[in-house]
Design a protein around this motif. Structure first.
Motif, PDB file in Angstrom:
ATOM      1  N   ILE A  22       7.668  18.741  14.948  1.00 53.67           N
ATOM      2  CA  ILE A  22       7.555  20.004  14.169  1.00 53.67           C
ATOM      3  C   ILE A  22       6.517  20.669  14.510  1.00 53.67           C
ATOM      4  O   ILE A  22       6.422  21.565  14.712  1.00 53.67           O
ATOM      5  CB  ILE A  22       7.889  19.470  12.808  1.00 53.67           C
ATOM      6  N   LEU A  23       5.263  19.806  14.262  1.00 52.99           N
ATOM      7  CA  LEU A  23       3.942  20.654  14.467  1.00 52.99           C
ATOM      8  C   LEU A  23       3.815  20.852  15.927  1.00 52.99           C
ATOM      9  O   LEU A  23       2.834  21.825  16.074  1.00 52.99           O
ATOM     10  CB  LEU A  23       2.911  19.489  13.890  1.00 52.99           C
ATOM     11  N   THR A  24       3.890  19.962  16.816  1.00 53.88           N
ATOM     12  CA  THR A  24       3.935  20.440  18.220  1.00 53.88           C
ATOM     13  C   THR A  24       4.709  21.671  18.481  1.00 53.88           C
ATOM     14  O   THR A  24       4.195  22.535  19.365  1.00 53.88           O
ATOM     15  CB  THR A  24       4.316  19.295  18.997  1.00 53.88           C
ATOM     16  N   THR A  25       5.996  21.820  18.060  1.00 54.43           N
ATOM     17  CA  THR A  25       6.746  22.796  18.520  1.00 54.43           C
ATOM     18  C   THR A  25       5.733  24.144  17.873  1.00 54.43           C
ATOM     19  O   THR A  25       6.033  25.404  18.448  1.00 54.43           O
ATOM     20  CB  THR A  25       7.996  22.790  17.778  1.00 54.43           C
ATOM     21  N   PHE A  26       5.474  24.289  16.657  1.00 60.62           N
ATOM     22  CA  PHE A  26       4.792  25.274  16.181  1.00 60.62           C
ATOM     23  C   PHE A  26       3.588  25.723  17.047  1.00 60.62           C
ATOM     24  O   PHE A  26       3.407  26.770  17.211  1.00 60.62           O
ATOM     25  CB  PHE A  26       3.961  24.842  14.709  1.00 60.62           C
ATOM     26  N   PHE A  27       2.825  24.688  17.692  1.00 53.56           N
ATOM     27  CA  PHE A  27       1.685  25.240  18.532  1.00 53.56           C
ATOM     28  C   PHE A  27       2.151  25.568  20.063  1.00 53.56           C
ATOM     29  O   PHE A  27       1.515  26.143  20.625  1.00 53.56           O
ATOM     30  CB  PHE A  27       0.737  24.043  18.676  1.00 53.56           C
ATOM     31  N   ARG A  28       3.423  25.240  20.325  1.00 56.83           N
ATOM     32  CA  ARG A  28       4.010  25.618  21.623  1.00 56.83           C
ATOM     33  C   ARG A  28       4.676  26.943  21.562  1.00 56.83           C
ATOM     34  O   ARG A  28       4.795  27.661  22.552  1.00 56.83           O
ATOM     35  CB  ARG A  28       4.750  24.315  22.109  1.00 56.83           C
ATOM     36  N   LYS A  29       5.469  27.084  20.499  1.00 57.03           N
ATOM     37  CA  LYS A  29       6.542  28.244  20.142  1.00 57.03           C
ATOM     38  C   LYS A  29       6.260  29.163  19.161  1.00 57.03           C
ATOM     39  O   LYS A  29       6.862  30.191  18.909  1.00 57.03           O
ATOM     40  CB  LYS A  29       7.930  27.755  20.394  1.00 57.03           C
ATOM     41  N   GLY A  30       5.315  28.910  18.116  1.00 60.44           N
ATOM     42  CA  GLY A  30       5.213  29.640  17.201  1.00 60.44           C
ATOM     43  C   GLY A  30       4.379  31.214  17.525  1.00 60.44           C
ATOM     44  O   GLY A  30       3.882  31.167  18.622  1.00 60.44           O
ATOM     45  N   ASP A  31       4.314  32.059  16.723  1.00 56.92           N
ATOM     46  CA  ASP A  31       3.528  33.290  17.212  1.00 56.92           C
ATOM     47  C   ASP A  31       2.257  33.015  17.184  1.00 56.92           C
ATOM     48  O   ASP A  31       1.768  32.361  16.602  1.00 56.92           O
ATOM     49  CB  ASP A  31       4.248  34.498  16.257  1.00 56.92           C
ATOM     50  N   LYS A  61      -3.491  19.298  18.770  1.00 54.43           N
ATOM     51  CA  LYS A  61      -3.435  20.069  17.515  1.00 54.43           C
ATOM     52  C   LYS A  61      -2.523  19.783  16.596  1.00 54.43           C
ATOM     53  O   LYS A  61      -2.962  19.880  15.453  1.00 54.43           O
ATOM     54  CB  LYS A  61      -3.369  21.496  18.150  1.00 54.43           C
ATOM     55  N   ALA A  62      -1.189  19.148  16.855  1.00 48.88           N
ATOM     56  CA  ALA A  62      -0.305  18.828  15.973  1.00 48.88           C
ATOM     57  C   ALA A  62      -0.807  17.553  15.215  1.00 48.88           C
ATOM     58  O   ALA A  62      -0.680  17.593  13.900  1.00 48.88           O
ATOM     59  CB  ALA A  62       0.824  18.541  16.663  1.00 48.88           C
ATOM     60  N   GLU A  63      -1.563  16.564  15.822  1.00 48.55           N
ATOM     61  CA  GLU A  63      -2.203  15.639  15.256  1.00 48.55           C
ATOM     62  C   GLU A  63      -3.178  15.889  14.233  1.00 48.55           C
ATOM     63  O   GLU A  63      -3.113  15.434  13.011  1.00 48.55           O
ATOM     64  CB  GLU A  63      -2.427  14.570  16.117  1.00 48.55           C
ATOM     65  N   LEU A  64      -3.918  16.872  14.495  1.00 50.39           N
ATOM     66  CA  LEU A  64      -5.074  17.172  13.655  1.00 50.39           C
ATOM     67  C   LEU A  64      -4.416  17.822  12.577  1.00 50.39           C
ATOM     68  O   LEU A  64      -5.115  17.852  11.379  1.00 50.39           O
ATOM     69  CB  LEU A  64      -6.179  18.204  14.521  1.00 50.39           C
ATOM     70  N   LEU A  65      -3.379  19.036  12.667  1.00 45.73           N
ATOM     71  CA  LEU A  65      -2.847  19.591  11.736  1.00 45.73           C
ATOM     72  C   LEU A  65      -2.016  18.567  10.620  1.00 45.73           C
ATOM     73  O   LEU A  65      -2.199  18.623   9.343  1.00 45.73           O
ATOM     74  CB  LEU A  65      -1.961  20.671  12.382  1.00 45.73           C
ATOM     75  N   ALA A  66      -1.591  17.436  11.168  1.00 49.55           N
ATOM     76  CA  ALA A  66      -0.858  16.514  10.214  1.00 49.55           C
ATOM     77  C   ALA A  66      -1.869  15.861   9.561  1.00 49.55           C
ATOM     78  O   ALA A  66      -1.588  15.397   8.346  1.00 49.55           O
ATOM     79  CB  ALA A  66       0.063  15.440  11.036  1.00 49.55           C
ATOM     80  N   THR A  77       0.877  27.527   6.914  1.00 48.53           N
ATOM     81  CA  THR A  77       1.140  26.975   8.382  1.00 48.53           C
ATOM     82  C   THR A  77       2.101  25.898   8.263  1.00 48.53           C
ATOM     83  O   THR A  77       3.238  25.868   9.186  1.00 48.53           O
ATOM     84  CB  THR A  77      -0.404  26.236   8.796  1.00 48.53           C
ATOM     85  N   PHE A  78       2.385  25.018   7.484  1.00 50.70           N
ATOM     86  CA  PHE A  78       3.375  24.063   7.492  1.00 50.70           C
ATOM     87  C   PHE A  78       4.526  24.785   7.147  1.00 50.70           C
ATOM     88  O   PHE A  78       5.666  24.295   7.975  1.00 50.70           O
ATOM     89  CB  PHE A  78       3.143  23.160   6.160  1.00 50.70           C
ATOM     90  N   ASP A  79       4.724  25.807   6.388  1.00 46.76           N
ATOM     91  CA  ASP A  79       5.907  26.479   6.259  1.00 46.76           C
ATOM     92  C   ASP A  79       6.436  27.083   7.410  1.00 46.76           C
ATOM     93  O   ASP A  79       7.538  27.086   7.822  1.00 46.76           O
ATOM     94  CB  ASP A  79       5.874  27.668   4.958  1.00 46.76           C
ATOM     95  N   ASN A  80       5.415  27.928   7.877  1.00 46.20           N
ATOM     96  CA  ASN A  80       5.596  28.363   9.568  1.00 46.20           C
ATOM     97  C   ASN A  80       6.321  27.481  10.553  1.00 46.20           C
ATOM     98  O   ASN A  80       6.999  27.746  11.350  1.00 46.20           O
ATOM     99  CB  ASN A  80       4.405  29.203   9.787  1.00 46.20           C
ATOM    100  N   ALA A  81       5.430  26.479  10.543  1.00 44.28           N
ATOM    101  CA  ALA A  81       5.928  25.349  11.628  1.00 44.28           C
ATOM    102  C   ALA A  81       7.230  24.726  11.119  1.00 44.28           C
ATOM    103  O   ALA A  81       8.058  24.737  12.315  1.00 44.28           O
ATOM    104  CB  ALA A  81       4.983  24.178  11.361  1.00 44.28           C
ATOM    105  N   LEU A  82       7.649  24.721   9.878  1.00 44.09           N
ATOM    106  CA  LEU A  82       9.356  24.316   9.536  1.00 44.09           C
ATOM    107  C   LEU A  82      10.251  25.208  10.201  1.00 44.09           C
ATOM    108  O   LEU A  82      11.116  25.239  10.854  1.00 44.09           O
ATOM    109  CB  LEU A  82       9.224  24.022   8.417  1.00 44.09           C
TER     110      LEU A  82
END
Length: 172
Positions: A22-31, A61-66, A77-82
């Motif tokens: 989920i968090l990796t997807t955020f850093f790859r595909k989030g705005d 980045k996902a590991e650090l955010l986790a 940020t977590f809401d956005n990642a989901l």
């Protein structure tokens, strides 16, 4: 039961593998704006230079955010990642639920302003039909997220999806 928040969904419903996805997807595909805000907040929280984080791989980045799951300042940020995860990598499941509830959509994106949110009974029926097709953990995360994000403006979403997420959480 307590309300489902982005942090709680990622902590209690997601295992490490799904959380990382989920968090990796955020850093790859989030705005871009949301990712830049996340990197700025992470760099301040971890006392890293922003450039160091910007250059890091999405997985790092996902590991650090986790590692910041206990920090309330990352809730948005977590809401956005989901949201990013469900509208990109998990859109097949999202679309399958919307189909079950007869909500018009294109690839999981609701295309109408007026529609009837699902009832608790409709959610339970959809779960029964789709649990053979999708992992139960993914379904629980989706239902909790749907209530969280859609329930802001339409409280019926929370009333319908959160009890099902609570039931599924007990199966994990």
């Amino acid at each position: 039961m307590a309300d489902w928040t982005g942090r709680r969904i990622l902590r209690e419903l997601s295992d490490q593998t799904l959380r990382q996805k989920i968090l990796t997807t955020f850093f790859r595909k989030g705005d871009d704006h949301a990712r830049h805000l996340a990197i700025a907040a992470l760099s301040a929280s971890l006392r890293f230079r922003p450039d160091t984080l910007r250059k890091a791989a999405a997985e790092r980045k996902a590991e650090l955010l986790a590692s910041r799951l206990s920090a309330p300042e990352f809730e948005e940020t977590f809401d956005n990642a989901l949201m990013v995860y469900h509208t990109s990598d998990a859109k097949e499941m999202l679309g399958a639920f919307l189909d079950q509830w007869h909500i018009p959509h294109v690839d999981g994106s609701i295309e109408v302003d007026e529609y009837q949110p699902p009832t608790p009974e409709a959610v339970d029926q959809a779960v029964a039909l789709l649990r053979e097709r999708f992992p139960i953990r993914d379904i629980a995360v989706y239902l909790a997220t749907a209530g969280l994000l859609m329930g802001v403006s339409i409280p019926e979403w929370r009333a319908a999806t959160w009890p099902a997420a609570d039931k599924l959480a007990s199966e994990l």
